[in-house]
Write a protein that holds these residues in place. Sequence first.
Motif, short mmCIF file in Angstrom:
data_model
loop_
_atom_site.label_atom_id
_atom_site.label_comp_id
_atom_site.label_asym_id
_atom_site.label_seq_id
_atom_site.Cartn_x
_atom_site.Cartn_y
_atom_site.Cartn_z
N VAL A 158 0.84 -1.21 0.00
CA VAL A 158 0.00 0.00 0.00
C VAL A 158 0.87 1.25 0.00
N LEU A 159 1.87 1.30 0.89
CA LEU A 159 2.75 2.47 0.95
C LEU A 159 3.53 2.64 -0.35
N SER A 160 3.95 1.53 -0.94
CA SER A 160 4.67 1.59 -2.21
C SER A 160 3.80 2.19 -3.30
N GLU A 161 2.54 1.75 -3.36
CA GLU A 161 1.62 2.26 -4.37
C GLU A 161 1.33 3.74 -4.16
N ILE A 162 1.13 4.14 -2.91
CA ILE A 162 0.88 5.56 -2.62
C ILE A 162 2.10 6.39 -3.00
N GLY A 163 3.29 5.88 -2.67
CA GLY A 163 4.51 6.60 -3.01
C GLY A 163 4.68 6.75 -4.50
N GLU A 164 4.36 5.69 -5.25
CA GLU A 164 4.50 5.73 -6.70
C GLU A 164 3.49 6.70 -7.30
N GLN A 165 2.26 6.67 -6.81
CA GLN A 165 1.23 7.56 -7.34
C GLN A 165 1.57 9.04 -7.10
N ASN A 166 2.33 9.29 -6.03
CA ASN A 166 2.67 10.68 -5.68
C ASN A 166 4.11 11.03 -5.99
N LYS A 199 9.04 8.82 4.17
CA LYS A 199 8.63 9.93 3.31
C LYS A 199 7.16 9.77 2.89
N VAL A 200 6.74 8.54 2.66
CA VAL A 200 5.33 8.31 2.34
C VAL A 200 4.46 8.62 3.56
N VAL A 201 4.91 8.20 4.74
CA VAL A 201 4.17 8.50 5.97
C VAL A 201 4.06 10.01 6.16
N ASP A 202 5.16 10.73 5.93
CA ASP A 202 5.13 12.20 6.05
C ASP A 202 4.08 12.78 5.10
N HIS A 203 4.03 12.27 3.88
CA HIS A 203 3.04 12.75 2.90
C HIS A 203 1.62 12.49 3.40
N LEU A 204 1.38 11.29 3.92
CA LEU A 204 0.03 10.95 4.39
C LEU A 204 -0.37 11.79 5.59
N LEU A 205 0.60 12.11 6.44
CA LEU A 205 0.27 12.91 7.62
C LEU A 205 -0.13 14.34 7.23
N THR A 206 0.36 14.82 6.08
CA THR A 206 -0.06 16.15 5.63
C THR A 206 -1.53 16.14 5.20
N LEU A 207 -2.06 14.95 4.89
CA LEU A 207 -3.46 14.83 4.46
C LEU A 207 -4.38 14.43 5.61
N ALA A 208 -3.79 14.09 6.75
CA ALA A 208 -4.58 13.57 7.88
C ALA A 208 -5.21 14.70 8.69
N ASP A 209 -6.24 14.32 9.42
CA ASP A 209 -6.89 15.24 10.36
C ASP A 209 -6.29 14.96 11.73
N ILE A 210 -5.31 15.80 12.14
CA ILE A 210 -4.53 15.55 13.35
C ILE A 210 -5.00 16.45 14.48
N THR A 211 -5.27 15.83 15.62
CA THR A 211 -5.66 16.57 16.83
C THR A 211 -4.58 16.38 17.89
N ASP A 212 -3.96 17.47 18.31
CA ASP A 212 -2.92 17.39 19.33
C ASP A 212 -3.53 17.24 20.72
N ARG A 213 -2.87 16.44 21.54
CA ARG A 213 -3.33 16.23 22.92
C ARG A 213 -2.11 16.24 23.84
N THR A 214 -2.08 17.18 24.77
CA THR A 214 -0.95 17.29 25.68
C THR A 214 -0.98 16.17 26.71
N VAL A 215 0.13 15.46 26.84
CA VAL A 215 0.22 14.35 27.79
C VAL A 215 1.52 14.48 28.57
N SER A 216 1.60 13.69 29.64
CA SER A 216 2.83 13.66 30.42
C SER A 216 3.81 12.68 29.77
N ARG A 217 5.04 12.76 30.20
CA ARG A 217 6.07 11.83 29.70
C ARG A 217 5.66 10.39 29.99
N GLU A 218 5.12 10.16 31.19
CA GLU A 218 4.73 8.81 31.59
C GLU A 218 3.65 8.25 30.67
#
Length: 449
Positions: A360-368, A417-436
Amino acid sequence: MTETLNEGLKREIQIVVPATELDSRLSARLEQLKGQVKLNGFRPGKVPTAHLRRLYGKSAMAEIVQELLNENARKTLEERGERAAVQPNFELPESEDETGDILSGKRDLAYKMTYEVLPQFTVGEVTGIKIDRPVAEVTDEELDAEVAKLARDSSEYQPKDGEAENGDRLTISYVGKIDGEAFEGGADENGMVQIGSGRFIPGFEEQLIGAKKGDERVLNVTFPEEYGAKQLAGKAATFDVTVKEVSAPVAVTVDDEWAKKFGIESLEKLRETIREQMQNQLNVATRTKIKRQLLDQLDERHSFELPPTMVEQEFENVWRQVTQDLERSGRSFEDEETTEEAAKADYRKIAERRVRLGLVLSEIGEQNAIQVTDEELQRALVDRIRQFPGQEKEVYDFYKSNPEALASLRAPIFEEKVVDHLLTLADITDRTVSREELFKDDEDADAAA
């Protein structure tokens, strides 16, 4: 060329190369050799072709056959518009008579080529994948604790006459026993133990508090159930200990002069460096968690037939690692509360997941049009070479002459690099957490990853 099998992703092609073509190629090869070989009794370039055929015919034909196998495989795949999942397999004649006739150019080269093709599938919707991104920042308290730990670890020790306290370092000789019998690997004449470091078996260090030089003590401990050596795990043991020396840490003044011991100009710069290193660790953990979420959702959105050989090869890699880890730790599948059969079934699913996501990642990378640059690959090669000090040239030569090894360096860069590309398309919600919370164990997710 005749197709004899087309079933799912499996292909089988019967190929025949006429003896006349083999002989023609051999003649051309021998003509090339004329100007290259030096034989006693013949002037350069004047060796009769018949003589060369007797001396080099079979070895030259063997090279020609290998070239034809690769050439026909490439041509076949191009003409059929297919991509092989793994290197095609060639089934050649086995009888000595047939092989001899082929190498002599007297018989057609008839062989069977089998391979599996990469599956054709439609990439699922990748826009708007929801990602919960846990974000942790290094606190001043955590930074202070890390600086204090560095100060403790860099402390010098001086012998003292009094009783051992928390933080002191003892030089001891000891013999470990189970049921009164000494066990292998449980003795040392000059062991070092720092009270409070937690590096020994639980309870070992605490029982040395108050000890003085020359004291002899019998320590009672129980090995943890998950202890690496299977024969000791969970068992009660005693250690006959003689204290040879008690040393106390010399107080460290945490200032600019102390920071210079680490090659850093000031304490402020040292703290900045440590904070950056700690934050990088947190960022890596965050990256791991959001990547796992992304891959989980990609896996859920794709289902297609997988090339059996790719799955089997991946399973063998995974299984080899699993069995090696068990062997090193002295544990068994029973200790892991499973059976070999059940474990194989679980790890085969992991292998299937890895192959599916890889495709799947290979195909996405090739398409982009995502590519790994020469500079990126070179940096990865340099990093790899640095892991083998003193063997730099051998490692460099190995990777440069081994396309598969070089591909193993390219693959993780491409994936990120493919993951980085997909993350630019994702709906990301930040949530502050502790180190633990960020480093909280998630065994199921780790296994899936």
